[in-house]
Design a protein around this motif. Structure first.
Motif, PDB file in Angstrom:
ATOM      1  N   UNK A 102      44.511  42.154  43.459  1.00 48.46           N
ATOM      2  CA  UNK A 102      43.684  41.562  42.411  1.00 48.46           C
ATOM      3  C   UNK A 102      43.725  40.041  42.499  1.00 48.46           C
ATOM      4  N   UNK A 103      42.599  39.422  42.199  1.00 48.56           N
ATOM      5  CA  UNK A 103      42.535  37.965  42.215  1.00 48.56           C
ATOM      6  C   UNK A 103      43.289  37.380  41.034  1.00 48.56           C
ATOM      7  N   UNK A 104      43.792  36.188  41.221  1.00 45.87           N
ATOM      8  CA  UNK A 104      44.516  35.501  40.161  1.00 45.87           C
ATOM      9  C   UNK A 104      43.566  35.133  39.024  1.00 45.87           C
ATOM     10  N   UNK A 105      44.023  35.321  37.798  1.00 45.62           N
ATOM     11  CA  UNK A 105      43.215  34.946  36.636  1.00 45.62           C
ATOM     12  C   UNK A 105      43.134  33.437  36.479  1.00 45.62           C
ATOM     13  N   UNK A 106      44.011  32.712  37.182  1.00 42.47           N
ATOM     14  CA  UNK A 106      44.042  31.256  37.067  1.00 42.47           C
ATOM     15  C   UNK A 106      43.254  30.567  38.166  1.00 42.47           C
ATOM     16  N   UNK A 107      43.386  31.040  39.392  1.00 36.20           N
ATOM     17  CA  UNK A 107      42.742  30.376  40.528  1.00 36.20           C
ATOM     18  C   UNK A 107      41.497  31.098  41.023  1.00 36.20           C
ATOM     19  N   UNK A 108      41.362  32.381  40.698  1.00 32.62           N
ATOM     20  CA  UNK A 108      40.203  33.146  41.154  1.00 32.62           C
ATOM     21  C   UNK A 108      40.305  33.611  42.594  1.00 32.62           C
ATOM     22  N   UNK A 109      41.443  33.436  43.229  1.00 33.14           N
ATOM     23  CA  UNK A 109      41.613  33.910  44.598  1.00 33.14           C
ATOM     24  C   UNK A 109      42.883  34.751  44.701  1.00 33.14           C
ATOM     25  N   UNK A 110      43.160  35.241  45.882  1.00 35.80           N
ATOM     26  CA  UNK A 110      44.345  36.066  46.103  1.00 35.80           C
ATOM     27  C   UNK A 110      45.531  35.154  46.444  1.00 35.80           C
ATOM     28  N   UNK A 111      46.004  34.448  45.447  1.00 33.82           N
ATOM     29  CA  UNK A 111      47.087  33.490  45.658  1.00 33.82           C
ATOM     30  C   UNK A 111      48.391  34.217  45.965  1.00 33.82           C
ATOM     31  N   UNK A 112      49.265  33.552  46.685  1.00 31.36           N
ATOM     32  CA  UNK A 112      50.565  34.133  47.008  1.00 31.36           C
ATOM     33  C   UNK A 112      51.378  34.316  45.732  1.00 31.36           C
ATOM     34  N   UNK A 113      51.906  35.511  45.568  1.00 29.00           N
ATOM     35  CA  UNK A 113      52.742  35.836  44.415  1.00 29.00           C
ATOM     36  C   UNK A 113      53.937  36.634  44.905  1.00 29.00           C
ATOM     37  N   UNK A 151      62.494  46.880  32.540  1.00 27.66           N
ATOM     38  CA  UNK A 151      61.183  46.324  32.867  1.00 27.66           C
ATOM     39  C   UNK A 151      60.818  46.769  34.287  1.00 27.66           C
ATOM     40  N   UNK A 152      59.553  47.143  34.540  1.00 26.34           N
ATOM     41  CA  UNK A 152      59.160  47.484  35.911  1.00 26.34           C
ATOM     42  C   UNK A 152      59.346  46.284  36.835  1.00 26.34           C
ATOM     43  N   UNK A 153      59.829  46.538  38.033  1.00 26.83           N
ATOM     44  CA  UNK A 153      60.061  45.436  38.972  1.00 26.83           C
ATOM     45  C   UNK A 153      58.754  44.719  39.325  1.00 26.83           C
ATOM     46  N   UNK A 154      57.647  45.438  39.335  1.00 25.97           N
ATOM     47  CA  UNK A 154      56.367  44.798  39.639  1.00 25.97           C
ATOM     48  C   UNK A 154      56.046  43.703  38.629  1.00 25.97           C
ATOM     49  N   UNK A 155      56.356  43.937  37.366  1.00 22.47           N
ATOM     50  CA  UNK A 155      56.103  42.939  36.320  1.00 22.47           C
ATOM     51  C   UNK A 155      57.099  41.798  36.408  1.00 22.47           C
ATOM     52  N   UNK A 156      58.363  42.122  36.622  1.00 22.47           N
ATOM     53  CA  UNK A 156      59.378  41.075  36.719  1.00 22.47           C
ATOM     54  C   UNK A 156      59.090  40.140  37.877  1.00 22.47           C
ATOM     55  N   UNK A 157      58.815  40.691  39.039  1.00 18.20           N
ATOM     56  CA  UNK A 157      58.560  39.866  40.221  1.00 18.20           C
ATOM     57  C   UNK A 157      57.369  38.939  39.997  1.00 18.20           C
ATOM     58  N   UNK A 158      56.317  39.470  39.405  1.00 17.96           N
ATOM     59  CA  UNK A 158      55.084  38.709  39.232  1.00 17.96           C
ATOM     60  C   UNK A 158      55.263  37.559  38.240  1.00 17.96           C
ATOM     61  N   UNK A 196      51.045  34.717  33.655  1.00 19.13           N
ATOM     62  CA  UNK A 196      51.012  34.155  35.000  1.00 19.13           C
ATOM     63  C   UNK A 196      50.908  32.635  34.934  1.00 19.13           C
ATOM     64  N   UNK A 197      51.591  31.972  35.838  1.00 18.05           N
ATOM     65  CA  UNK A 197      51.469  30.520  35.950  1.00 18.05           C
ATOM     66  C   UNK A 197      51.010  30.175  37.358  1.00 18.05           C
ATOM     67  N   UNK A 198      50.438  29.001  37.495  1.00 20.44           N
ATOM     68  CA  UNK A 198      50.015  28.535  38.809  1.00 20.44           C
ATOM     69  C   UNK A 198      51.142  27.680  39.395  1.00 20.44           C
ATOM     70  N   UNK A 199      51.737  28.167  40.460  1.00 25.16           N
ATOM     71  CA  UNK A 199      52.877  27.457  41.053  1.00 25.16           C
ATOM     72  C   UNK A 199      52.469  26.523  42.179  1.00 25.16           C
TER      73      UNK A 199
END
Length: 202
Positions: A102-113, A151-158, A196-199
């Motif tokens: 899924x694309x980032x809600x902040x950048x609109x692209x598939x940013x590294x997460x 907490x699901x690891x998918x949520x924690x990692x993200x 989500x934050x933009x790093x």
């Protein structure tokens, strides 16, 4: 004739009045019964005790298996497979640099997460982990079984981990690292869900 099954062996040794469900069920078994009359009473009693012990052991093992599965199922409803009753603390070492579908809600692209490794890698940790009570990003977690904040690891990692460098390649099993203090403050929300934050990585 061929040797009978173990169920029939018990039927030959025990009187059917003592074990009414252990009776010959085919012509082959009846023929074997006629050709092999019951053995002496002492041996009969010994084998009767052995068969009864084996039956009890089988029933006990089955009940134990059901109990373990039931206990595992109550740990976390969204965690599949055999899981521990006590989950380990969440760690960014169980997260790797990835590009989400899924694309980032902040950048609109598939940013590294950061996300958990794919199951096919064999490097995946558990599906869930135990968050710290003082967690400031996901502060609205409700205590689950045994008082754990799962907490699901998918949520924690993200939400709580970041790539060690924006140059870190995805799909290379590069472990993530925790957010910086100023990034944690940005990821925290009033509702306690975290966001989500933009790093700076794209």
């Amino acid at each position: 004739p061929a040797a009978p099954r173990s169920r029939f062996t018990c039927a030959v040794l025990f009187p059917t009045s003592s074990f009414p469900f252990l009776v010959p069920s085919s012509d082959l078994e009846r023929e074997h019964l006629r050709a092999n009359p019951p053995i002496d009473e002492a041996m009969r009693q010994g084998v009767w005790i052995l068969c009864l012990s084996l039956w009890c052991l089988s029933s006990s093992s089955h009940a134990s298996l059901l109990t373990r599965r039931s206990s595992s199922a109550t740990v976390a409803s969204d965690v599949a497979g055999e899981e521990p009753l006590i989950f380990p603390d969440c760690s960014c070492q169980c997260c790797v640099v990835s590009r989400p579908l899924l694309k980032s809600a902040l950048t609109g692209n598939h940013a590294k997460k950061c996300l958990p490794p794919a199951k096919s890698t064999g490097e995946r940790c558990l599906e869930a982990c135990r968050a710290r009570p003082e967690d400031s990003v996901m502060s609205n977690l409700e205590p689950g079984p045994l008082g754990q904040l799962l907490v699901p690891y998918s949520r924690f990692c993200f939400l709580e981990c970041r790539p060690p460098s924006c140059d870190s390649p995805s799909r290379s099993m590069i472990q993530c690292i925790p957010l910086k203090p100023n990034q944690i403050a940005k990821a925290a929300t009033a509702g306690g869900n975290g966001e989500e934050i933009h790093d700076g990585c794209s």
